[in-house]
Design a protein around this motif. Structure first.
Motif, PDB file in Angstrom:
ATOM      1  N   UNK A  93      -6.619 112.525  68.035  1.00  0.00           N
ATOM      2  CA  UNK A  93      -7.702 112.523  69.027  1.00  0.00           C
ATOM      3  C   UNK A  93      -8.373 113.887  69.132  1.00  0.00           C
ATOM      4  N   UNK A  94      -7.569 114.954  69.105  1.00  0.00           N
ATOM      5  CA  UNK A  94      -8.145 116.303  69.162  1.00  0.00           C
ATOM      6  C   UNK A  94      -8.990 116.567  67.918  1.00  0.00           C
ATOM      7  N   UNK A  95      -8.469 116.190  66.761  1.00  0.00           N
ATOM      8  CA  UNK A  95      -9.224 116.403  65.520  1.00  0.00           C
ATOM      9  C   UNK A  95     -10.576 115.684  65.575  1.00  0.00           C
ATOM     10  N   UNK A  96     -10.565 114.425  66.018  1.00  0.00           N
ATOM     11  CA  UNK A  96     -11.816 113.669  66.065  1.00  0.00           C
ATOM     12  C   UNK A  96     -12.780 114.246  67.092  1.00  0.00           C
ATOM     13  N   UNK A  97     -12.252 114.766  68.185  1.00  0.00           N
ATOM     14  CA  UNK A  97     -13.120 115.378  69.188  1.00  0.00           C
ATOM     15  C   UNK A  97     -13.823 116.613  68.635  1.00  0.00           C
ATOM     16  N   UNK A  98     -13.165 117.322  67.714  1.00  0.00           N
ATOM     17  CA  UNK A  98     -13.723 118.555  67.155  1.00  0.00           C
ATOM     18  C   UNK A  98     -14.559 118.278  65.907  1.00  0.00           C
ATOM     19  N   UNK A  99     -14.025 117.447  65.000  1.00  0.00           N
ATOM     20  CA  UNK A  99     -14.659 117.277  63.686  1.00  0.00           C
ATOM     21  C   UNK A  99     -15.199 115.874  63.433  1.00  0.00           C
ATOM     22  N   UNK A 100     -14.871 114.911  64.281  1.00  0.00           N
ATOM     23  CA  UNK A 100     -15.279 113.547  63.989  1.00  0.00           C
ATOM     24  C   UNK A 100     -14.470 112.986  62.841  1.00  0.00           C
ATOM     25  N   UNK A 101     -15.005 111.976  62.160  1.00  0.00           N
ATOM     26  CA  UNK A 101     -14.333 111.395  60.997  1.00  0.00           C
ATOM     27  C   UNK A 101     -15.315 111.278  59.841  1.00  0.00           C
ATOM     28  N   UNK A 102     -14.773 111.154  58.651  1.00  0.00           N
ATOM     29  CA  UNK A 102     -15.612 111.042  57.463  1.00  0.00           C
ATOM     30  C   UNK A 102     -16.418 109.751  57.489  1.00  0.00           C
ATOM     31  N   UNK A 103     -15.925 108.745  58.209  1.00  0.00           N
ATOM     32  CA  UNK A 103     -16.607 107.457  58.261  1.00  0.00           C
ATOM     33  C   UNK A 103     -17.653 107.341  59.340  1.00  0.00           C
TER      34      UNK A 103
END
Length: 235
Positions: free
Chosen positions: A115-125
């Protein structure tokens, strides 16, 4: 009357069968577990010379979070399936309790890391993948919390139900990859885009790797509850 404790009188065969079956599942998932651990402990470049796409020099928080996500996710993928072995739970409840605590802690760290990663960088998709994976992460957090709470309250029926939900979510990251493998074998990768995951199959799979399995489980649990409520009336 025998004075041996009940858990010592139980035959070993069901325990061995359960452990072997769980071990086979863990072995099948071992490639994914190795993949996750390799990227969790790797730097900008992996041992095979390829670039680690999870390493972001400009975003140390995201890098730290996703590496925690991968490492702890690998642990629960290999360990969660053993929580389903009923004979182990009955013969050695302390093993079940302590391994369950490990699974819950790993699930919380895995979910928070993602969740933290997606909040910062989003996702490739893009937004579709980010939304689905966010729901997945929040569900894992909620199921881990409820599993622990029900156990501490000694509500073991509810604890078992929440634990089964958590086990499905713990195995879902591996199931996500299994779906791709089966799709490439049967449909030769039709509607798959490995660059930005924008194909039709990609957009479906971000939900299909966990939602249908949770729905099937809910149907099974509902039938069991219904049978329990009907049996006393018919006895």
């Amino acid at each position: 009357m025998s004075s041996k404790p009940q858990n010592q009188r139980q035959p070993l065969r069901p325990l061995l069968v359960g452990l072997v079956l769980a071990g086979c599942v863990a072995l099948i998932a071992s490639d994914f577990i190795h993949h996750a651990l390799t990227r969790a402990v790797g730097g900008p470049e992996l041992d095979d010379g390829t670039t680690n796409r999870l390493w972001h020099a400009d975003a140390p928080l995201a890098t730290f979070a996703i590496h925690l996500h991968m490492a702890f996710g690998a642990v629960i993928t290999g360990l969660a399936i053993f929580q389903t072995v009923g004979p182990l739970r009955r013969r050695a409840p302390w093993v079940h309790r302590w391994s369950g605590r490990v699974v819950i802690v790993c699930a919380i760290v895995t979910a928070l890391g993602g969740l933290v990663y997606m909040a910062v960088k989003g996702t490739v998709g893009g937004p579709d993948m980010t939304l689905a994976f966010t729901v997945y992460g929040l569900l894992m957090l909620w199921c881990a919390w409820q599993t622990a709470q029900r156990a501490m309250a000694r509500d073991y029926d509810a604890h078992r139900e929440w634990a089964l939900r958590l086990i499905i979510l713990a195995m879902a990251s591996w199931i996500y990859r299994v779906h791709y493998g089966l799709w490439f074998v049967t449909m030769h990768g039709w509607e798959v885009n490995t660059e930005d995951f924008s194909g039709l199959f990609d957009r479906v799979n971000v939900w299909a790797f966990f939602v249908p399995y949770l729905c099937i489980l809910e149907l099974v649990l509902w039938r069991k509850r219904r049978m329990r409520s009907v049996l006393p009336m018919t006895s």
